[in-house]
Design a protein around this motif. Sequence first.
Motif, PDB file in Angstrom:
ATOM      1  N   MET A 145      11.356   8.116  -6.476  1.00  0.00           N
ATOM      2  CA  MET A 145       9.979   8.044  -6.019  1.00  0.00           C
ATOM      3  C   MET A 145       9.451   9.410  -5.600  1.00  0.00           C
ATOM      4  SD  MET A 145       9.204   5.036  -6.647  1.00  0.00           S
ATOM      5  CE  MET A 145       7.533   5.241  -6.028  1.00  0.00           C
ATOM      6  N   ILE A 146      10.317  10.240  -5.034  1.00  0.00           N
ATOM      7  CA  ILE A 146       9.899  11.602  -4.689  1.00  0.00           C
ATOM      8  C   ILE A 146       9.462  12.357  -5.940  1.00  0.00           C
ATOM      9  CG2 ILE A 146      10.739  13.838  -3.856  1.00  0.00           C
ATOM     10  CD1 ILE A 146      12.465  12.316  -1.843  1.00  0.00           C
ATOM     11  N   LEU A 147      10.225  12.220  -7.009  1.00  0.00           N
ATOM     12  CA  LEU A 147       9.881  12.896  -8.263  1.00  0.00           C
ATOM     13  C   LEU A 147       8.642  12.278  -8.913  1.00  0.00           C
ATOM     14  CD1 LEU A 147      13.456  13.346  -9.795  1.00  0.00           C
ATOM     15  CD2 LEU A 147      12.061  15.043  -8.595  1.00  0.00           C
ATOM     16  N   VAL A 148       8.492  10.960  -8.814  1.00  0.00           N
ATOM     17  CA  VAL A 148       7.326  10.293  -9.394  1.00  0.00           C
ATOM     18  C   VAL A 148       6.047  10.773  -8.718  1.00  0.00           C
ATOM     19  CG1 VAL A 148       6.119   8.083  -9.465  1.00  0.00           C
ATOM     20  CG2 VAL A 148       8.459   8.241 -10.278  1.00  0.00           C
ATOM     21  N   TYR A 149       6.053  10.901  -7.418  1.00  0.00           N
ATOM     22  CA  TYR A 149       4.846  11.323  -6.716  1.00  0.00           C
ATOM     23  C   TYR A 149       4.483  12.774  -7.008  1.00  0.00           C
ATOM     24  CZ  TYR A 149       4.979   7.006  -3.993  1.00  0.00           C
ATOM     25  OH  TYR A 149       4.955   5.696  -3.616  1.00  0.00           O
ATOM     26  N   VAL A 208       0.253  12.651   3.291  1.00  0.00           N
ATOM     27  CA  VAL A 208      -0.585  11.458   3.469  1.00  0.00           C
ATOM     28  C   VAL A 208      -0.747  10.712   2.151  1.00  0.00           C
ATOM     29  CG1 VAL A 208      -2.919  10.676   4.016  1.00  0.00           C
ATOM     30  CG2 VAL A 208      -1.792  12.341   5.485  1.00  0.00           C
ATOM     31  N   PHE A 209      -0.943  11.444   1.045  1.00  0.00           N
ATOM     32  CA  PHE A 209      -1.087  10.790  -0.259  1.00  0.00           C
ATOM     33  C   PHE A 209       0.171  10.001  -0.617  1.00  0.00           C
ATOM     34  CE2 PHE A 209      -4.244  14.290  -1.623  1.00  0.00           C
ATOM     35  CZ  PHE A 209      -5.279  13.569  -1.038  1.00  0.00           C
ATOM     36  N   ALA A 210       1.343  10.590  -0.387  1.00  0.00           N
ATOM     37  CA  ALA A 210       2.588   9.895  -0.687  1.00  0.00           C
ATOM     38  C   ALA A 210       2.817   8.732   0.271  1.00  0.00           C
ATOM     39  CB  ALA A 210       3.767  10.875  -0.625  1.00  0.00           C
ATOM     40  N   TRP A 211       2.441   8.897   1.514  1.00  0.00           N
ATOM     41  CA  TRP A 211       2.630   7.846   2.519  1.00  0.00           C
ATOM     42  C   TRP A 211       1.760   6.628   2.219  1.00  0.00           C
ATOM     43  CZ3 TRP A 211       5.721   6.753   6.652  1.00  0.00           C
ATOM     44  CH2 TRP A 211       5.271   5.824   7.569  1.00  0.00           C
ATOM     45  N   ASN A 212       0.552   6.847   1.731  1.00  0.00           N
ATOM     46  CA  ASN A 212      -0.387   5.748   1.504  1.00  0.00           C
ATOM     47  C   ASN A 212      -0.280   5.122   0.122  1.00  0.00           C
ATOM     48  OD1 ASN A 212      -1.522   6.003   4.065  1.00  0.00           O
ATOM     49  ND2 ASN A 212      -3.057   7.475   3.366  1.00  0.00           N
ATOM     50  N   GLU A 213       0.483   5.710  -0.791  1.00  0.00           N
ATOM     51  CA  GLU A 213       0.513   5.216  -2.177  1.00  0.00           C
ATOM     52  C   GLU A 213       1.114   3.811  -2.251  1.00  0.00           C
ATOM     53  OE1 GLU A 213       1.031   4.372  -6.114  1.00  0.00           O
ATOM     54  OE2 GLU A 213       2.768   4.551  -4.802  1.00  0.00           O
ATOM     55  N   TYR A 214       0.502   2.971  -3.084  1.00  0.00           N
ATOM     56  CA  TYR A 214       0.953   1.585  -3.187  1.00  0.00           C
ATOM     57  C   TYR A 214       1.341   1.190  -4.614  1.00  0.00           C
ATOM     58  CZ  TYR A 214       0.777  -3.485  -3.484  1.00  0.00           C
ATOM     59  OH  TYR A 214       1.081  -4.802  -3.745  1.00  0.00           O
ATOM     60  N   LEU A 215       0.511   1.519  -5.596  1.00  0.00           N
ATOM     61  CA  LEU A 215       0.678   0.973  -6.945  1.00  0.00           C
ATOM     62  C   LEU A 215       2.020   1.348  -7.553  1.00  0.00           C
ATOM     63  CD1 LEU A 215      -0.549  -0.582  -9.309  1.00  0.00           C
ATOM     64  CD2 LEU A 215      -1.564   1.579 -10.090  1.00  0.00           C
ATOM     65  N   LEU A 216       2.373   2.626  -7.553  1.00  0.00           N
ATOM     66  CA  LEU A 216       3.624   3.064  -8.160  1.00  0.00           C
ATOM     67  C   LEU A 216       4.826   2.544  -7.380  1.00  0.00           C
ATOM     68  CD1 LEU A 216       2.694   6.754  -9.034  1.00  0.00           C
ATOM     69  CD2 LEU A 216       2.851   4.814 -10.593  1.00  0.00           C
ATOM     70  N   ALA A 217       4.707   2.529  -6.056  1.00  0.00           N
ATOM     71  CA  ALA A 217       5.816   2.032  -5.242  1.00  0.00           C
ATOM     72  C   ALA A 217       6.050   0.548  -5.476  1.00  0.00           C
ATOM     73  CB  ALA A 217       5.538   2.296  -3.764  1.00  0.00           C
ATOM     74  N   ALA A 218       4.979  -0.209  -5.657  1.00  0.00           N
ATOM     75  CA  ALA A 218       5.124  -1.646  -5.894  1.00  0.00           C
ATOM     76  C   ALA A 218       5.702  -1.943  -7.267  1.00  0.00           C
ATOM     77  CB  ALA A 218       3.762  -2.330  -5.740  1.00  0.00           C
ATOM     78  N   THR A 219       5.493  -1.040  -8.226  1.00  0.00           N
ATOM     79  CA  THR A 219       5.958  -1.267  -9.598  1.00  0.00           C
ATOM     80  C   THR A 219       7.360  -0.744  -9.831  1.00  0.00           C
ATOM     81  OG1 THR A 219       3.660  -1.060 -10.348  1.00  0.00           O
ATOM     82  CG2 THR A 219       5.372  -0.926 -12.026  1.00  0.00           C
ATOM     83  N   LEU A 220       7.694   0.407  -9.262  1.00  0.00           N
ATOM     84  CA  LEU A 220       8.945   1.093  -9.576  1.00  0.00           C
ATOM     85  C   LEU A 220      10.043   0.872  -8.540  1.00  0.00           C
ATOM     86  CD1 LEU A 220       7.402   4.473 -10.814  1.00  0.00           C
ATOM     87  CD2 LEU A 220       8.148   2.526 -12.188  1.00  0.00           C
ATOM     88  N   THR A 221       9.791   0.062  -7.532  1.00  0.00           N
ATOM     89  CA  THR A 221      10.813  -0.232  -6.534  1.00  0.00           C
ATOM     90  C   THR A 221      10.978  -1.733  -6.398  1.00  0.00           C
ATOM     91  OG1 THR A 221       9.225  -0.222  -4.694  1.00  0.00           O
ATOM     92  CG2 THR A 221      10.282   1.874  -5.251  1.00  0.00           C
TER      93      THR A 221
END
Length: 279
Positions: A145-149, A208-221
């Motif tokens: 996820m660090i690399l994805v962001y 803040v952008f990484a902390w608030n992100e939802y779409l990628l985190a919901a799909t890739l985790t």
Amino acid sequence: MRRKGNPWLAVLFWTLLSFLTLFPIYWLFVISVKPAVELFSTPSLWLTDLYWKNYADVLNNSTLRGYMLNSLIISSGNAVLCTTLGFLACYALTRFDLGGKESIFFWTITNRMAPPAVFLLPLFLLMTQVYRIGDFSLTDTRIGMILVYCTFNLPFAIWTLRPTLDGIPKELDEAAYVDGASPWRVIGEVVFPLARPGLAVTLILTWVFAWNEYLLAATLTNFNARTLTTGLSEYVTTTGTNWGIMAAISVFTLIPALIVFALVQRHIVAGLTFGAVKG
């Protein structure tokens, strides 16, 4: 010369703007300290009896604590990585006479222009197939996820740091080279101290952008790297929505961001305006 105007009108305007900005946060807190029975009746705008069970349920939930730890590690790791790489990229693009560097700058920001949904499928295939080594996959991992962001935050970091690096005279680098300094010493002892305001702004915004992100985190985790923002969706079920718990989680998501802003607020204005005016 400053224009003369009615000071009371300005005070009224900023008071109204502050109220419109802060009222949703206040209402979020009100929802978080009220029981479900009161929320589904006619909730009052005023704080009367504080119902802290929603916060206790969040703190006592080991799954949510794990989500919060994941969010802290992923957002902090991504912010540090993007700020470091963005600083080095901007240094190379602003200090060396590279052909087509304006095109390079524009190309980097195109990733930020595109909506995140465009990258869902290719990122999913990359993490599950291309970068798969045996049983190991970047899917549902913190490093993944660090690399994805970085796909979105690194271009933003480069563009945010560009005015900062442009505002630092190249003559300082040349003077350091004349004194026998190596390139890495010039970066660490000459450029880096002067660029700290811009670096602080870039760090906080990418965090803040990484902390608030939802779409990628919901799909890739799935579970191991699931973040706190994705935990909100678990309280929307077919039997109903637990608004109190969701509001409490949302308040918890605000606290780290407020702390980070408080720590670097003195650098924000300087960083955003650094290099904007040249003599």
